[in-house]
Structure formats: C-alpha cells, structure tokens
Motif scaffolding. Sequence first.
Motif, PDB file in Angstrom:
ATOM      1  N   GLU A  28       0.824  -1.211   0.000  1.00 19.01           N
ATOM      2  CA  GLU A  28       0.000   0.000   0.000  1.00 19.01           C
ATOM      3  C   GLU A  28       0.858   1.260   0.000  1.00 19.01           C
ATOM      4  OE1 GLU A  28      -2.190  -0.467   3.695  1.00 19.01           O
ATOM      5  OE2 GLU A  28      -3.962  -1.059   2.559  1.00 19.01           O
ATOM      6  N   HIS A  29       0.401   2.292  -0.746  1.00 18.91           N
ATOM      7  CA  HIS A  29       0.995   3.625  -0.664  1.00 18.91           C
ATOM      8  C   HIS A  29       0.571   4.242   0.662  1.00 18.91           C
ATOM      9  CE1 HIS A  29       2.145   3.496  -4.851  1.00 18.91           C
ATOM     10  NE2 HIS A  29       0.895   3.291  -5.226  1.00 18.91           N
ATOM     11  N   ILE A  30       1.501   4.906   1.343  1.00 17.62           N
ATOM     12  CA  ILE A  30       1.191   5.493   2.655  1.00 17.62           C
ATOM     13  C   ILE A  30       1.801   6.890   2.744  1.00 17.62           C
ATOM     14  CG2 ILE A  30       1.533   5.276   5.157  1.00 17.62           C
ATOM     15  CD1 ILE A  30       1.767   2.251   4.730  1.00 17.62           C
ATOM     16  N   VAL A  31       1.042   7.830   3.327  1.00 16.71           N
ATOM     17  CA  VAL A  31       1.590   9.131   3.698  1.00 16.71           C
ATOM     18  C   VAL A  31       1.559   9.227   5.216  1.00 16.71           C
ATOM     19  CG1 VAL A  31       0.981  10.311   1.556  1.00 16.71           C
ATOM     20  CG2 VAL A  31      -0.613  10.351   3.466  1.00 16.71           C
ATOM     21  N   CYS A  32       2.558   9.927   5.780  1.00 16.01           N
ATOM     22  CA  CYS A  32       2.677   9.989   7.233  1.00 16.01           C
ATOM     23  C   CYS A  32       3.568  11.158   7.627  1.00 16.01           C
ATOM     24  CB  CYS A  32       3.262   8.686   7.757  1.00 16.01           C
ATOM     25  SG  CYS A  32       4.896   8.356   7.081  1.00 16.01           S
ATOM     26  N   ASN A  33       3.706  11.361   8.912  1.00 19.31           N
ATOM     27  CA  ASN A  33       4.662  12.323   9.456  1.00 19.31           C
ATOM     28  C   ASN A  33       5.914  11.576   9.874  1.00 19.31           C
ATOM     29  OD1 ASN A  33       1.899  13.854  11.117  1.00 19.31           O
ATOM     30  ND2 ASN A  33       2.862  14.620   9.279  1.00 19.31           N
ATOM     31  N   ALA A  34       7.026  12.304   9.938  1.00 14.07           N
ATOM     32  CA  ALA A  34       8.268  11.711  10.444  1.00 14.07           C
ATOM     33  C   ALA A  34       8.013  11.212  11.867  1.00 14.07           C
ATOM     34  CB  ALA A  34       9.384  12.743  10.418  1.00 14.07           C
ATOM     35  N   GLY A  35       8.618  10.100  12.215  1.00 13.53           N
ATOM     36  CA  GLY A  35       8.437   9.511  13.532  1.00 13.53           C
ATOM     37  C   GLY A  35       7.252   8.562  13.637  1.00 13.53           C
ATOM     38  N   ALA A  36       6.449   8.466  12.580  1.00 12.08           N
ATOM     39  CA  ALA A  36       5.250   7.615  12.611  1.00 12.08           C
ATOM     40  C   ALA A  36       5.616   6.133  12.625  1.00 12.08           C
ATOM     41  CB  ALA A  36       4.370   7.909  11.401  1.00 12.08           C
ATOM     42  N   SER A  37       4.723   5.358  13.194  1.00  8.93           N
ATOM     43  CA  SER A  37       4.820   3.897  13.138  1.00  8.93           C
ATOM     44  C   SER A  37       3.848   3.419  12.069  1.00  8.93           C
ATOM     45  CB  SER A  37       4.447   3.279  14.486  1.00  8.93           C
ATOM     46  OG  SER A  37       5.376   3.646  15.452  1.00  8.93           O
ATOM     47  N   LEU A  38       4.313   2.576  11.169  1.00  9.55           N
ATOM     48  CA  LEU A  38       3.508   2.107  10.036  1.00  9.55           C
ATOM     49  C   LEU A  38       3.371   0.598  10.051  1.00  9.55           C
ATOM     50  CD1 LEU A  38       5.348   4.047   7.195  1.00  9.55           C
ATOM     51  CD2 LEU A  38       3.373   4.822   8.495  1.00  9.55           C
ATOM     52  N   SER A  39       2.250   0.120   9.561  1.00 10.04           N
ATOM     53  CA  SER A  39       2.032  -1.308   9.326  1.00 10.04           C
ATOM     54  C   SER A  39       1.699  -1.467   7.852  1.00 10.04           C
ATOM     55  CB  SER A  39       0.875  -1.826  10.179  1.00 10.04           C
ATOM     56  OG  SER A  39       1.181  -1.688  11.534  1.00 10.04           O
ATOM     57  N   VAL A  40       2.532  -2.208   7.136  1.00 12.52           N
ATOM     58  CA  VAL A  40       2.374  -2.375   5.693  1.00 12.52           C
ATOM     59  C   VAL A  40       2.102  -3.844   5.391  1.00 12.52           C
ATOM     60  CG1 VAL A  40       3.442  -2.061   3.428  1.00 12.52           C
ATOM     61  CG2 VAL A  40       4.006  -0.481   5.304  1.00 12.52           C
ATOM     62  N   PRO A  41       0.861  -4.187   4.990  1.00 10.99           N
ATOM     63  CA  PRO A  41       0.574  -5.583   4.648  1.00 10.99           C
ATOM     64  C   PRO A  41       1.111  -5.947   3.264  1.00 10.99           C
ATOM     65  CG  PRO A  41      -1.391  -4.238   4.386  1.00 10.99           C
ATOM     66  CD  PRO A  41      -0.324  -3.335   4.920  1.00 10.99           C
ATOM     67  N   ILE A  42       1.568  -7.201   3.135  1.00 10.85           N
ATOM     68  CA  ILE A  42       1.919  -7.765   1.825  1.00 10.85           C
ATOM     69  C   ILE A  42       0.745  -8.660   1.459  1.00 10.85           C
ATOM     70  CG2 ILE A  42       3.539  -9.162   0.503  1.00 10.85           C
ATOM     71  CD1 ILE A  42       5.619  -8.554   2.692  1.00 10.85           C
ATOM     72  N   ILE A  43       0.015  -8.295   0.411  1.00 12.98           N
ATOM     73  CA  ILE A  43      -1.252  -8.950   0.080  1.00 12.98           C
ATOM     74  C   ILE A  43      -1.105  -9.824  -1.164  1.00 12.98           C
ATOM     75  CG2 ILE A  43      -3.675  -8.533  -0.519  1.00 12.98           C
ATOM     76  CD1 ILE A  43      -3.266  -5.775   0.968  1.00 12.98           C
ATOM     77  N   LEU A  44      -1.576 -11.060  -1.065  1.00 17.83           N
ATOM     78  CA  LEU A  44      -1.611 -12.000  -2.189  1.00 17.83           C
ATOM     79  C   LEU A  44      -3.064 -12.230  -2.552  1.00 17.83           C
ATOM     80  CD1 LEU A  44      -0.256 -14.045  -4.124  1.00 17.83           C
ATOM     81  CD2 LEU A  44      -0.375 -15.719  -2.261  1.00 17.83           C
ATOM     82  N   ASP A  45      -3.416 -11.976  -3.811  1.00 17.36           N
ATOM     83  CA  ASP A  45      -4.830 -12.044  -4.207  1.00 17.36           C
ATOM     84  C   ASP A  45      -5.356 -13.458  -4.421  1.00 17.36           C
ATOM     85  OD1 ASP A  45      -3.588 -12.620  -6.641  1.00 17.36           O
ATOM     86  OD2 ASP A  45      -4.993 -11.418  -7.810  1.00 17.36           O
ATOM     87  N   ASP A  46      -4.470 -14.455  -4.610  1.00 15.47           N
ATOM     88  CA  ASP A  46      -4.930 -15.829  -4.826  1.00 15.47           C
ATOM     89  C   ASP A  46      -3.824 -16.805  -4.433  1.00 15.47           C
ATOM     90  OD1 ASP A  46      -6.116 -18.187  -5.609  1.00 15.47           O
ATOM     91  OD2 ASP A  46      -6.055 -17.741  -7.761  1.00 15.47           O
TER      92      ASP A  46
END
Length: 184
Positions: A25-43
Amino acid sequence: MKQWMSLLLFAFGIPLVFGRTVSLEHIVCNAGASLSVPIILDDATGIASVYAQINYDPLVLVLTEVEEGNLQQHFSSDFVVTEEPGNIALLTFASHNVTEGSGTLAILHFTVREGADALYSDLTLADVQIKEESATKDLSFEYPIQPQNAIVRSFAAHADCVDRLGEGAIRVAANTTLANLTLR
C-alpha cells in the motif's frame, strides 16, 4: 474491460491466463510515525511455498517487526525472515498445496525516522516466487506474478500533501496531521 478482453481472447482460441497479484500500500505519514504495511496476495490457490524479497530505503524507514499474515494458517512451516537494513526476505511453505484463499502474507512494521520530513521510500517487491508442493514447479510461469510496489511519503506535521502517484488508493497513517490532502 477485463470481461471483454476475456471474451475476445476466448473467441480466438487463446488460452486465458491471469496472473497473481502481490501488492503493498501507498502510505503518507509524518516523520516519527509507526507504520504497518501488509503484503497482500490475491490468490493462494495451488501454492505450497512463497518467497518474497522487499527492498526499502533504510535512511527513511526502520524495520521494527515482521508479523505473520492471515495466510500463514494455510502453511505448516515456521515463517522464516531474514533482514538487513534496506532488505527483507520472507519464506514460508506447506506440505500440501493451499486449496483456496487470499489475504495477507505478512505485515511489515516500520518507524519513519525523525527528520525524514519531505522524504520518501519506495517499497519494492524485488523478487517473488511461488511454488507448488513438490517445490520443483515454479508457478510464476503458469500464473505470472504482478507485483504492485508502493511508496511511503513523509511530511512535516501540518504540511500540504498532493497525491502525484496516480496509482490508486493512499492510506494516511494513524496520528498523521496534514494541513491539506489533495488526491488527483
């Protein structure tokens, strides 16, 4: 559009082969942010092992954890992760092919470095391999893998953010403050 293309190809006797999509996923945030980025498989149907290599900019992002996704319930092995700054490699496998399913392979947890205002990091699926239970047949030839890479963009608090990606949805990270978010 995909339906018309399928009908046209079918009418001319051309076999229909649609690939599997692995996406971030594309994500916008502020510096210092904690992010969770899923790796998605469609099938995940017919898959018994998955290998993925993800590259990122370690000057912008710090990997804090790699969490198993909901697809791990189909795999019998431990989830194997190797990492070094800027590179993550994931591997999981099962004793039999997955009968059906789609979802999250893993969730990557990052912290955006303080002072990374107005910077970005590409999240690149540099290599993805899927195989069936004998581990000798690479399913990516039969079902080409379509990687969808992403970008994490960091902004100063209360800055203006204009989406110039043009590639679909953008997620705003939790606790992010922006003066203006313009999507084009």
